[in-house]
Design a protein around this motif. Structure first.
Motif, PDB file in Angstrom:
ATOM      1  N   GLU A  96       3.081  -6.379 -13.562  1.00  0.00           N
ATOM      2  CA  GLU A  96       3.225  -7.689 -12.922  1.00  0.00           C
ATOM      3  C   GLU A  96       1.889  -8.306 -12.511  1.00  0.00           C
ATOM      4  O   GLU A  96       1.853  -9.391 -11.945  1.00  0.00           O
ATOM      5  CB  GLU A  96       4.106  -7.572 -11.670  1.00  0.00           C
ATOM      6  N   LEU A  97       0.820  -7.588 -12.774  1.00  0.00           N
ATOM      7  CA  LEU A  97      -0.501  -8.065 -12.357  1.00  0.00           C
ATOM      8  C   LEU A  97      -0.878  -9.321 -13.155  1.00  0.00           C
ATOM      9  O   LEU A  97      -0.726  -9.346 -14.373  1.00  0.00           O
ATOM     10  CB  LEU A  97      -1.525  -6.952 -12.606  1.00  0.00           C
ATOM     11  N   PRO A  98      -1.383 -10.368 -12.476  1.00  0.00           N
ATOM     12  CA  PRO A  98      -1.774 -11.590 -13.191  1.00  0.00           C
ATOM     13  C   PRO A  98      -2.850 -11.298 -14.250  1.00  0.00           C
ATOM     14  O   PRO A  98      -3.684 -10.407 -14.058  1.00  0.00           O
ATOM     15  CB  PRO A  98      -2.351 -12.480 -12.095  1.00  0.00           C
ATOM     16  N   GLU A  99      -2.786 -12.077 -15.307  1.00  0.00           N
ATOM     17  CA  GLU A  99      -3.694 -11.946 -16.447  1.00  0.00           C
ATOM     18  C   GLU A  99      -5.164 -11.792 -16.053  1.00  0.00           C
ATOM     19  O   GLU A  99      -5.866 -10.908 -16.531  1.00  0.00           O
ATOM     20  CB  GLU A  99      -3.516 -13.181 -17.323  1.00  0.00           C
ATOM     21  N   GLU A 100      -5.638 -12.669 -15.146  1.00  0.00           N
ATOM     22  CA  GLU A 100      -7.071 -12.673 -14.810  1.00  0.00           C
ATOM     23  C   GLU A 100      -7.469 -11.413 -14.034  1.00  0.00           C
ATOM     24  O   GLU A 100      -8.585 -10.916 -14.166  1.00  0.00           O
ATOM     25  CB  GLU A 100      -7.481 -13.961 -14.077  1.00  0.00           C
ATOM     26  N   LYS A 101      -6.522 -10.871 -13.258  1.00  0.00           N
ATOM     27  CA  LYS A 101      -6.780  -9.623 -12.526  1.00  0.00           C
ATOM     28  C   LYS A 101      -6.952  -8.467 -13.503  1.00  0.00           C
ATOM     29  O   LYS A 101      -7.865  -7.655 -13.392  1.00  0.00           O
ATOM     30  CB  LYS A 101      -5.596  -9.288 -11.599  1.00  0.00           C
ATOM     31  N   LEU A 102      -6.039  -8.431 -14.455  1.00  0.00           N
ATOM     32  CA  LEU A 102      -6.063  -7.364 -15.446  1.00  0.00           C
ATOM     33  C   LEU A 102      -7.345  -7.448 -16.279  1.00  0.00           C
ATOM     34  O   LEU A 102      -7.989  -6.437 -16.562  1.00  0.00           O
ATOM     35  CB  LEU A 102      -4.823  -7.474 -16.334  1.00  0.00           C
ATOM     36  N   MET A 104      -7.732  -4.866  -7.004  1.00  0.00           N
ATOM     37  CA  MET A 104      -6.508  -4.833  -7.808  1.00  0.00           C
ATOM     38  C   MET A 104      -5.285  -4.754  -6.898  1.00  0.00           C
ATOM     39  O   MET A 104      -4.329  -5.497  -7.056  1.00  0.00           O
ATOM     40  CB  MET A 104      -6.576  -3.615  -8.723  1.00  0.00           C
ATOM     41  N   VAL A 105      -5.363  -3.860  -5.905  1.00  0.00           N
ATOM     42  CA  VAL A 105      -4.216  -3.598  -5.039  1.00  0.00           C
ATOM     43  C   VAL A 105      -4.161  -4.589  -3.878  1.00  0.00           C
ATOM     44  O   VAL A 105      -3.100  -5.107  -3.552  1.00  0.00           O
ATOM     45  CB  VAL A 105      -4.290  -2.148  -4.498  1.00  0.00           C
ATOM     46  N   GLY A 106      -5.321  -4.853  -3.288  1.00  0.00           N
ATOM     47  CA  GLY A 106      -5.403  -5.643  -2.070  1.00  0.00           C
ATOM     48  C   GLY A 106      -4.825  -7.031  -2.205  1.00  0.00           C
ATOM     49  O   GLY A 106      -4.188  -7.547  -1.287  1.00  0.00           O
ATOM     50  N   THR A 107      -5.013  -7.623  -3.365  1.00  0.00           N
ATOM     51  CA  THR A 107      -4.571  -8.995  -3.548  1.00  0.00           C
ATOM     52  C   THR A 107      -3.161  -9.081  -4.103  1.00  0.00           C
ATOM     53  O   THR A 107      -2.689 -10.140  -4.443  1.00  0.00           O
ATOM     54  CB  THR A 107      -5.529  -9.715  -4.513  1.00  0.00           C
ATOM     55  N   TYR A 108      -2.522  -7.935  -4.147  1.00  0.00           N
ATOM     56  CA  TYR A 108      -1.205  -7.904  -4.759  1.00  0.00           C
ATOM     57  C   TYR A 108      -0.260  -7.093  -3.890  1.00  0.00           C
ATOM     58  O   TYR A 108      -0.141  -5.879  -4.010  1.00  0.00           O
ATOM     59  CB  TYR A 108      -1.336  -7.322  -6.172  1.00  0.00           C
ATOM     60  N   GLU A 157      -8.009  -3.959 -26.588  1.00  0.00           N
ATOM     61  CA  GLU A 157      -7.271  -2.697 -26.683  1.00  0.00           C
ATOM     62  C   GLU A 157      -6.864  -2.209 -25.287  1.00  0.00           C
ATOM     63  O   GLU A 157      -5.698  -1.878 -25.047  1.00  0.00           O
ATOM     64  CB  GLU A 157      -8.175  -1.667 -27.358  1.00  0.00           C
ATOM     65  N   TYR A 158      -7.810  -2.181 -24.358  1.00  0.00           N
ATOM     66  CA  TYR A 158      -7.502  -1.701 -23.013  1.00  0.00           C
ATOM     67  C   TYR A 158      -6.599  -2.672 -22.271  1.00  0.00           C
ATOM     68  O   TYR A 158      -5.744  -2.260 -21.496  1.00  0.00           O
ATOM     69  CB  TYR A 158      -8.788  -1.434 -22.217  1.00  0.00           C
ATOM     70  N   PHE A 159      -6.794  -3.957 -22.524  1.00  0.00           N
ATOM     71  CA  PHE A 159      -5.938  -4.958 -21.895  1.00  0.00           C
ATOM     72  C   PHE A 159      -4.474  -4.721 -22.265  1.00  0.00           C
ATOM     73  O   PHE A 159      -3.601  -4.641 -21.396  1.00  0.00           O
ATOM     74  CB  PHE A 159      -6.375  -6.372 -22.302  1.00  0.00           C
ATOM     75  N   SER A 160      -4.198  -4.554 -23.552  1.00  0.00           N
ATOM     76  CA  SER A 160      -2.793  -4.378 -23.946  1.00  0.00           C
ATOM     77  C   SER A 160      -2.274  -3.007 -23.525  1.00  0.00           C
ATOM     78  O   SER A 160      -1.102  -2.863 -23.180  1.00  0.00           O
ATOM     79  CB  SER A 160      -2.585  -4.630 -25.439  1.00  0.00           C
ATOM     80  N   ARG A 197      -1.402  -3.353 -19.837  1.00  0.00           N
ATOM     81  CA  ARG A 197      -0.161  -4.121 -19.734  1.00  0.00           C
ATOM     82  C   ARG A 197       1.069  -3.216 -19.854  1.00  0.00           C
ATOM     83  O   ARG A 197       2.108  -3.484 -19.268  1.00  0.00           O
ATOM     84  CB  ARG A 197      -0.092  -5.161 -20.853  1.00  0.00           C
ATOM     85  N   SER A 198       0.931  -2.156 -20.617  1.00  0.00           N
ATOM     86  CA  SER A 198       2.062  -1.242 -20.845  1.00  0.00           C
ATOM     87  C   SER A 198       2.244  -0.247 -19.703  1.00  0.00           C
ATOM     88  O   SER A 198       3.238   0.467 -19.643  1.00  0.00           O
ATOM     89  CB  SER A 198       1.878  -0.497 -22.169  1.00  0.00           C
ATOM     90  N   VAL A 199       1.269  -0.174 -18.796  1.00  0.00           N
ATOM     91  CA  VAL A 199       1.379   0.727 -17.650  1.00  0.00           C
ATOM     92  C   VAL A 199       2.272   0.054 -16.602  1.00  0.00           C
ATOM     93  O   VAL A 199       1.955  -1.040 -16.144  1.00  0.00           O
ATOM     94  CB  VAL A 199      -0.013   1.048 -17.054  1.00  0.00           C
ATOM     95  N   SER A 200       3.379   0.703 -16.262  1.00  0.00           N
ATOM     96  CA  SER A 200       4.393   0.044 -15.430  1.00  0.00           C
ATOM     97  C   SER A 200       3.819  -0.471 -14.115  1.00  0.00           C
ATOM     98  O   SER A 200       4.163  -1.552 -13.655  1.00  0.00           O
ATOM     99  CB  SER A 200       5.554   0.991 -15.160  1.00  0.00           C
ATOM    100  N   LEU A 201       2.924   0.304 -13.516  1.00  0.00           N
ATOM    101  CA  LEU A 201       2.313  -0.079 -12.241  1.00  0.00           C
ATOM    102  C   LEU A 201       1.644  -1.448 -12.328  1.00  0.00           C
ATOM    103  O   LEU A 201       1.605  -2.186 -11.346  1.00  0.00           O
ATOM    104  CB  LEU A 201       1.269   0.974 -11.849  1.00  0.00           C
ATOM    105  N   LEU A 202       1.105  -1.785 -13.486  1.00  0.00           N
ATOM    106  CA  LEU A 202       0.275  -2.985 -13.632  1.00  0.00           C
ATOM    107  C   LEU A 202       0.984  -4.131 -14.343  1.00  0.00           C
ATOM    108  O   LEU A 202       0.398  -5.185 -14.577  1.00  0.00           O
ATOM    109  CB  LEU A 202      -1.009  -2.621 -14.404  1.00  0.00           C
TER     110      LEU A 202
END
Ligand code: WNU
Length: 152
Positions: free
Chosen positions: A23-29, A124-128, A10-13, A16-21
């Motif tokens: 483009e974040l890779p799956e494993e990061k999310l 989350m931010v540092g690697t992106y 639930e939180y994953f999806s 995903r809908s949060v614009s900021l996140l």
């Protein structure tokens, strides 16, 4: 009873809908989801107080909050905006390594925020790179807005 897996999906999806996140890779999310805490607030409660130290970043999963700020010439903190589902806040203190620069006040009963601590925020931010650049620019812009508004 809701399983951990159902909660995480639930939180994953949602994230995903949060614009900021987006483009974040799956494993990061997925990592963020694992480390998330959920905080619940009632109308009128302070989620963040101006001037306090803070180590957390918030994403609104349900409800609404007000952003208010002490302003020259006013006795009461002035309302500067409202934020709703999918909006986030609290990045400024983390990025500028400063105290909280505005109040965040819950504006609707049963408001739910996903809370990310400093370590996970940095991960989350540092690697992106793009996210980092985007947020740094945004934080600079907020400081300019504060000056224009004569924030204290
Ligand atoms: C504003 N001035 C200041 C907002 C949320 C996310 C982004 C705007 Cl990327 P903090 C207080 C928080 C601060 C910001 C949030 O309040 N905030 C603002 C302003 O005009 N802060 N100084 N507008 S909503 C918002 C852009 O997140 O972070 O840790 O705590 O200082």
């Amino acid at each position: 009873m809701r399983t951990t897996q159902a909660r995480n999906e639930e939180y994953f999806s949602f994230l995903r809908s949060v614009s900021l996140l987006q483009e974040l890779p799956e494993e990061k999310l997925a990592r963020i989801v694992d480390c998330l805490e959920v905080d619940y607030f009632e109308k009128g409660e302070y989620i963040i107080r101006e001037g306090e130290e803070g180590d957390t970043f918030f994403i609104i999963a349900k409800g609404e909050v007000l952003v208010t700020q002490s302003t020259e010439g006013f006795t009461e903190p002035q309302e500067i905006k409202t934020l709703g589902v999918g909006d986030y806040f609290g990045e400024k203190a983390l990025i500028s390594e400063d105290v909280r620069s505005a109040n965040i006040v819950c504006n609707e009963n049963d408001t739910q925020c996903l809370v990310v601590d400093r370590d996970n925020f940095n991960q989350m931010v540092g690697t992106y790179e793009e996210l980092q650049v985007y947020l740094k620019e945004y934080v600079k812009e907020l400081s300019r807005c504060d000056e224009r508004r004569n924030a204290l």
